[in-house]
Design an enzyme around this catalytic site. Structure first.
Site, PDB file in Angstrom:
ATOM      1  N   LYS A 117       0.961  -1.064   0.116  1.00 32.29           N
ATOM      2  CA  LYS A 117       0.102   0.136  -0.007  1.00 32.29           C
ATOM      3  C   LYS A 117       0.787   1.280   0.029  1.00 32.29           C
ATOM      4  O   LYS A 117       0.571   2.239  -0.475  1.00 32.29           O
ATOM      5  CB  LYS A 117      -1.026  -0.070   1.341  1.00 32.29           C
ATOM      6  CG  LYS A 117      -1.987  -0.894   1.170  1.00 32.29           C
ATOM      7  CD  LYS A 117      -3.405  -0.421   2.060  1.00 32.29           C
ATOM      8  CE  LYS A 117      -4.359  -1.493   2.195  1.00 32.29           C
ATOM      9  NZ  LYS A 117      -5.267  -1.078   3.365  1.00 32.29           N
ATOM     10  N   LYS A 200     -10.552 -11.188  -9.684  1.00 34.72           N
ATOM     11  CA  LYS A 200     -11.516 -11.385  -8.569  1.00 34.72           C
ATOM     12  C   LYS A 200     -12.655 -10.121  -8.832  1.00 34.72           C
ATOM     13  O   LYS A 200     -12.249  -9.213  -8.796  1.00 34.72           O
ATOM     14  CB  LYS A 200     -10.985 -11.201  -6.914  1.00 34.72           C
ATOM     15  CG  LYS A 200     -10.651 -12.493  -6.392  1.00 34.72           C
ATOM     16  CD  LYS A 200      -9.702 -12.271  -5.076  1.00 34.72           C
ATOM     17  CE  LYS A 200     -10.667 -12.210  -3.873  1.00 34.72           C
ATOM     18  NZ  LYS A 200      -9.834 -12.441  -2.620  1.00 34.72           N
ATOM     19  N   LYS A 203     -15.412  -3.851  -6.666  1.00 34.08           N
ATOM     20  CA  LYS A 203     -16.091  -2.747  -6.816  1.00 34.08           C
ATOM     21  C   LYS A 203     -15.446  -1.856  -7.712  1.00 34.08           C
ATOM     22  O   LYS A 203     -16.125  -1.051  -8.534  1.00 34.08           O
ATOM     23  CB  LYS A 203     -16.249  -2.055  -5.650  1.00 34.08           C
ATOM     24  CG  LYS A 203     -15.071  -1.677  -4.781  1.00 34.08           C
ATOM     25  CD  LYS A 203     -15.266  -0.704  -3.628  1.00 34.08           C
ATOM     26  CE  LYS A 203     -13.966  -0.850  -3.051  1.00 34.08           C
ATOM     27  NZ  LYS A 203     -13.269  -0.152  -2.150  1.00 34.08           N
TER      28      LYS A 203
END
Ligand code: TRP
Length: 336
Positions: A117, A200, A203
């Site tokens: 991240k 996968k 959103k």
């Protein structure tokens, strides 16, 4: 009379999107619901974790409320389980500070999720909060003396850190924490992107995603447009026919069968009928959820009261742990 106490589990979810999608539900959250039959469950909407990256305050509040309501709508029962919002229980931040003081810089720096991240954010924008994220996660779990933590494979390393910190604190200051086990949820149903069945469901790819809040007409449209292949033969073959396999997996998961059974049921008919059936079962699944959600959100004050009641219940469970920690670490207590 014997009093049976169920083993305790704790898990958390970030309020980082507007709606739970089918992949979240079938991959992980449906287990939260079934665990309630066998465990003392504590489930947390982790809003403190959600501010470790840049965020919009109004959106965070909205998503926190909506996620809470969606968890109730899918079947997390707040009278049976403890369902709460992390920031309503100050002990999480308090314990995180203490645990941070027994965590090595190098140890925290080895967390792969932080490394990924922070690389994405860039070193100037990656925050100290992102660095200490796993320590806060350890605090979440250890505060409640959870024996098990149902999480996905991606959380294994964070669970190892939680175990290490529990053991270290116990060793230095006396037995205080239960050392938690990771209950790695085997993704019985890994749901893929309808447009790109090699990744996968997410959103971030709306055309390939089915959200619990989607209007039924959108669901039908997206399922009909799902990418398949051109040979037209219905069989469960994830290697060679990933798009079709994904549809069969969704169908099976929502009808309680296996993908192969679903394939047998639709064999010889081409892809039209299986797509129609998938759209039907997904719509039949989301419609009552949306109904329940509409009821829950119709009275915002009542929803906030429900959330606050969860917070009080969690705070009461956390209180003995934080008291013991403050005592053992050498803080002046008492006056009571
Ligand atoms: N890090 C977890 C995730 O992103 C969320 C989380 C926060 C969590 N605290 C937790 C999960 C405690 C399990 C237990 O999925």
């Amino acid at each position: 009379m014997t009093i049976v106490t169920l083993p305790r589990v704790f898990s958390g979810i970030q309020p980082t999107s507007d709606s739970i999608h089918l992949g979240n539900y079938l991959g992980a959250l449906s287990h939260w619901v079934t665990l309630q039959q066998t465990h003392d469950c504590i489930y947390c909407v982790v809003d403190l974790h959600a501010i470790t990256v840049e965020h919009d305050p109004a959106l965070l509040r909205q998503r926190t409320r909506m996620l809470y309501a969606q968890l109730v709508a899918i079947g997390v029962d707040p009278s049976r389980s403890t369902l709460f919002v992390q920031s309503q229980v100050p002990a999480h931040a308090e314990l995180q500070w203490v645990l941070g003081c027994i965590t090595g810089m190098g140890e925290a720096g080895r967390m792969t999720q932080f490394k990924d991240k922070s690389q994405k954010e860039g070193s100037d924008r990656a925050t100290v909060g992102l660095f200490t994220y796993p320590i806060l996660q350890a605090a979440d779990i250890l505060l409640y003396q959870a024996a098990g933590v149902p999480v996905g494979e991606d959380q294994r390393q964070h669970l190892e850190l939680s175990r290490d910190l529990a053991g270290r604190f116990n060793g230095r200051f006396g037995d205080t924490f239960t050392v938690p086990e990771a209950l790695i949820v085997k993704e019985t149903a890994k749901i893929l992107d309808l447009q790109d069945p090699t990744s996968k469901m997410s959103k971030s790819s709306p055309a390939g995603c089915l959200s619990l809040l989607d209007p039924p007409a959108d669901i039908v449209k997206r399922v009909k447009r799902a990418v398949t292949d051109s040979d037209g033969e219905v069989r469960f073959d994830p290697q060679n026919k990933p798009g079709l396999a994904n549809l069969l997996t969704i169908h099976a998961a929502l009808t309680g069968g296996t993908p192969t059974q679903s394939a047998d049921q639709f064999s010889g008919g081409g892809y039209g009928p299986i797509k129609a059936a998938v759209a039907d079962v997904v719509v039949a699944f989301v419609e009552p959820l949306q109904q329940r959600l509409a009821e829950l959100t119709a009275d915002p004050a009542e929803l906030d009261r429900m959330i606050a009641a969860g917070g009080e219940r969690a705070a009461a469970l956390a209180a003995p742990t934080i008291a013991a920690v403050y005592e053992r670490i050498g803080f002046v207590r008492g006056g009571a």
